[in-house]
Design a protein around this motif. Structure first.
Motif, PDB file in Angstrom:
ATOM      1  N   GLN A 145       0.843  -1.197   0.000  1.00 59.83           N
ATOM      2  CA  GLN A 145       0.000   0.000   0.000  1.00 59.83           C
ATOM      3  C   GLN A 145       0.882   1.251   0.000  1.00 59.83           C
ATOM      4  O   GLN A 145       1.489   1.600   1.009  1.00 59.83           O
ATOM      5  CB  GLN A 145      -0.907   0.039   1.226  1.00 59.83           C
ATOM      6  CG  GLN A 145      -1.959  -1.063   1.280  1.00 59.83           C
ATOM      7  CD  GLN A 145      -2.833  -0.938   2.513  1.00 59.83           C
ATOM      8  OE1 GLN A 145      -2.367  -0.575   3.593  1.00 59.83           O
ATOM      9  NE2 GLN A 145      -4.116  -1.243   2.380  1.00 59.83           N
ATOM     10  N   LYS A 146       0.962   1.894  -1.144  1.00 60.39           N
ATOM     11  CA  LYS A 146       1.675   3.167  -1.254  1.00 60.39           C
ATOM     12  C   LYS A 146       0.811   4.110  -2.082  1.00 60.39           C
ATOM     13  O   LYS A 146       0.012   3.678  -2.912  1.00 60.39           O
ATOM     14  CB  LYS A 146       3.043   2.994  -1.926  1.00 60.39           C
ATOM     15  CG  LYS A 146       4.009   2.056  -1.211  1.00 60.39           C
ATOM     16  CD  LYS A 146       4.552   2.642   0.064  1.00 60.39           C
ATOM     17  CE  LYS A 146       5.673   1.812   0.653  1.00 60.39           C
ATOM     18  NZ  LYS A 146       5.248   0.440   1.036  1.00 60.39           N
TER      19      LYS A 146
ATOM     20  N   SER B  79      -3.236  -0.387  -3.858  1.00 57.01           N
ATOM     21  CA  SER B  79      -3.022  -1.602  -3.066  1.00 57.01           C
ATOM     22  C   SER B  79      -2.831  -2.768  -4.020  1.00 57.01           C
ATOM     23  O   SER B  79      -3.739  -3.100  -4.784  1.00 57.01           O
ATOM     24  CB  SER B  79      -4.224  -1.867  -2.149  1.00 57.01           C
ATOM     25  OG  SER B  79      -4.461  -0.772  -1.288  1.00 57.01           O
TER      26      SER B  79
ATOM     27  N   SER C 144      11.342  -1.254   1.446  1.00 58.88           N
ATOM     28  CA  SER C 144      11.258  -0.369   0.289  1.00 58.88           C
ATOM     29  C   SER C 144      12.660   0.085  -0.126  1.00 58.88           C
ATOM     30  O   SER C 144      13.656  -0.527   0.266  1.00 58.88           O
ATOM     31  CB  SER C 144      10.345   0.829   0.589  1.00 58.88           C
ATOM     32  OG  SER C 144      10.076   1.551  -0.591  1.00 58.88           O
TER      33      SER C 144
ATOM     34  N   ARG D  25       2.896   8.482   0.740  1.00 54.14           N
ATOM     35  CA  ARG D  25       2.433   7.950   2.019  1.00 54.14           C
ATOM     36  C   ARG D  25       2.045   6.485   1.850  1.00 54.14           C
ATOM     37  O   ARG D  25       1.804   6.020   0.741  1.00 54.14           O
ATOM     38  CB  ARG D  25       1.238   8.762   2.559  1.00 54.14           C
ATOM     39  CG  ARG D  25       1.604  10.165   3.050  1.00 54.14           C
ATOM     40  CD  ARG D  25       2.496  10.095   4.263  1.00 54.14           C
ATOM     41  NE  ARG D  25       2.846  11.410   4.811  1.00 54.14           N
ATOM     42  CZ  ARG D  25       3.959  12.077   4.508  1.00 54.14           C
ATOM     43  NH1 ARG D  25       4.808  11.568   3.634  1.00 54.14           N
ATOM     44  NH2 ARG D  25       4.215  13.229   5.074  1.00 54.14           N
ATOM     45  N   SER D  26       1.976   5.768   2.966  1.00 50.76           N
ATOM     46  CA  SER D  26       1.652   4.341   2.934  1.00 50.76           C
ATOM     47  C   SER D  26       0.511   4.046   3.890  1.00 50.76           C
ATOM     48  O   SER D  26       0.171   4.855   4.753  1.00 50.76           O
ATOM     49  CB  SER D  26       2.886   3.512   3.308  1.00 50.76           C
ATOM     50  OG  SER D  26       3.293   3.788   4.634  1.00 50.76           O
TER      51      SER D  26
ATOM     52  N   THR E 273      10.536   2.303   6.558  1.00 47.68           N
ATOM     53  CA  THR E 273      10.272   2.307   5.121  1.00 47.68           C
ATOM     54  C   THR E 273      11.020   3.467   4.490  1.00 47.68           C
ATOM     55  O   THR E 273      10.894   4.607   4.936  1.00 47.68           O
ATOM     56  CB  THR E 273       8.769   2.432   4.842  1.00 47.68           C
ATOM     57  OG1 THR E 273       8.071   1.394   5.551  1.00 47.68           O
ATOM     58  CG2 THR E 273       8.478   2.299   3.364  1.00 47.68           C
TER      59      THR E 273
ATOM     60  N   TYR F  50      12.091   6.012   1.381  1.00 46.20           N
ATOM     61  CA  TYR F  50      11.581   6.683   0.194  1.00 46.20           C
ATOM     62  C   TYR F  50      12.643   7.659  -0.311  1.00 46.20           C
ATOM     63  O   TYR F  50      13.452   8.166   0.472  1.00 46.20           O
ATOM     64  CB  TYR F  50      10.322   7.500   0.518  1.00 46.20           C
ATOM     65  CG  TYR F  50       9.207   6.739   1.178  1.00 46.20           C
ATOM     66  CD1 TYR F  50       8.184   6.179   0.423  1.00 46.20           C
ATOM     67  CD2 TYR F  50       9.155   6.602   2.556  1.00 46.20           C
ATOM     68  CE1 TYR F  50       7.135   5.494   1.026  1.00 46.20           C
ATOM     69  CE2 TYR F  50       8.115   5.912   3.173  1.00 46.20           C
ATOM     70  CZ  TYR F  50       7.113   5.365   2.405  1.00 46.20           C
ATOM     71  OH  TYR F  50       6.090   4.689   3.005  1.00 46.20           O
TER      72      TYR F  50
END
Length: 450
Positions: free
Chosen positions: A43-44, A169, A381, A401-402, A413, A415
């Motif tokens: 889910q990102k 998702s 990630s 956002r996740s 996580t 990024y």
């Protein structure tokens, strides 16, 4: 603000725009896919600000939704397994089951339009990630095995007062982070082409990798989901973003290499070493306690021969570095970073084959609830994923956002930083007391920007 909630306005299902011949055959799953059946969906999502008025034309959510649906339908031509669902064939006599992707099962990928009476700044300005962000995604708390009855891909477009959030998702059995962001890239390219002829430069490769002599159909030694399916919930966690500028990371890398008398330690290994030490210190772990730092390691280029970057599927195994909390904190940053570096160096084709060969001899499905302990750190990630390169008519996203998925104590996580150039954003999950201690950690906060 706590009473504000996401409201679903409409939902539909999207199929590939054109018939795909390959979709008529089962998409068999490889060992690294089957291991993931109990993990959550990936889910990102990307947060955009609404465009300013152009030529006195107001922003039209209906036009955006229609263009997103059309481009998604074209993207699914290239990612046709995502339009299907999981299926299982059971052999009672052999006490085994074969789980695969039936690309024609189910109604297609789900597409949701929702609204949220909040502004972009209300999402981004709180110190912690607001709980409402979890509602910007479909498949909340779903595990990958649920893909037997749920879509393998669900897109939720949430309209804010002054922005739009596109949350995606994707079932983690179908692909890993590399595959996930490859899907985003192709969808974005198709959307930007706006109906014009587009040649997708790097088409996905759906041919699954199996060790010689195995595949493509690999059964699991179960006949009922109760034998291997497990779910997990986490307690109260604070989720917070910390920013590390290019200069800050360069200083960490230089420090780690100097203290290790080498120049081989990477930027991310240096940053991971800082995070591992800082979280262990924040959690007040006893000196004799074993602690691990797990890096999610992409195996595509490590295999011999290597797999192409476009390989769709899971091609990630954990690289685990272990020591005691006392040793971790007694030594300097360079010593910790050198441990991580050596683990990555050792993670070769031989090691990957050893992991897969062991699994083939005794197949299993990871049970996430039993894998993670509150004394360790998992780096997930990658800041190498080109998340901000995905645009949908708004220009560059203002944030990534996740959702709730795959989070627990010590999950970090990574990024790319918004400004690029080698900067990194880390989303860290910790219990409230530990997060407060991290926020007061001098070594950590000297490197981070909040």
């Amino acid at each position: 603000m706590s009473s504000v909630s996401v409201k679903h306005v409409s939902a539909c299902y999207i199929k590939p725009k054109y018939e795909v011949q390959e979709a008529k055959q089962p998409c068999y799953l490889a060992p690294m896919d089957l291991m993931m059946l109990n993990f959550h969906y990936i889910q990102k999502g990307l947060l955009f600000t609404k465009p300013s008025h152009k030529n006195d034309q107001e922003f039209s959510i209906s036009k955006l939704l229609q263009s997103l649906k059309e481009s998604l339908s074209l993207a699914l031509v290239h990612f046709y397994p995502l339009a299907g669902q999981l299926a299982t064939r059971i052999s009672e006599n052999r006490h085994e089951c074969l789980i695969f992707v039936d690309c024609n099962k189910g109604p297609g990928a789900r597409f949701i339009y929702a609204t949220l009476d909040m502004s972009v700044s209300e999402i981004l300005s709180p110190v912690d990630v607001p709980l409402v962000v979890q509602s910007l995604f479909d498949h909340d708390r779903a595990i990958n095995h649920d893909g037997h009855r749920r879509p393998l891909l669900s897109v939720q477009v949430t309209e804010l007062k002054d922005g739009v959030f596109i949350g995606c998702s994707m079932n983690h059995v179908v692909g890993d982070g590399t595959s996930y962001w490859q899907f985003w890239k192709i969808w974005s390219e198709i959307h930007r082409a706006n109906g014009k002829q587009l040649v997708v430069s790097r088409l996905p490769n759906h041919k699954r990798w199996f060790p010689d002599g195995h595949g493509p159909a690999i059964p699991l030694p179960f006949t009922h989901p109760n034998e291997f399916v497990s779910r997990y919930e986490v307690g109260q966690l604070r989720e917070r973003f910390f920013h590390f500028s290019r200069d800050s990371i360069a200083r960490l890398k230089a420090k780690a290499n100097k203290e290790s008398n080498t120049n081989n330690i990477s930027s991310f290994q240096s940053l991971s070493a800082l995070v591992w030490r800082s979280i262990v210190r924040a959690n007040c772990i006893s000196e004799d306690r074993i602690t691990n730092c797990t890096l999610a390691t992409n195996n595509r280029h490590r295999l011999n021969p290597p797999l192409p970057p476009e390989y769709v599927g899971n091609c990630v195994t954990p690289t685990i570095t272990t020591t005691t909390a006392g040793a971790l904190l007694a030594h300097n940053l360079g010593w910790v970073a050198s441990l991580l570096h050596q683990s990555v160096v050792n993670h070769s084709d031989k090691i990957v084959h050893k992991i897969i060969d062991g699994w083939l001899q005794s197949p299993f499905v990871y049970r996430p609830g039993k894998m993670f302990d509150p004394y360790s750190v998992t780096m997930g990630s990658s800041p190498r994923f080109d998340m901000y390169g995905n645009e949908f008519g708004f220009g560059k996203a203002v944030a990534v956002r996740s959702g709730y998925a795959n989070k627990y104590v010590g999950k970090v996580t990574a990024y790319p930083g918004y400004e690029g150039g080698g900067s990194v954003d880390l989303e860290i999950c910790l219990p409230p007391k530990s997060m407060s201690a991290l926020e007061s950690d001098e070594e950590f906060m000297a490197a981070a920007t909040v």
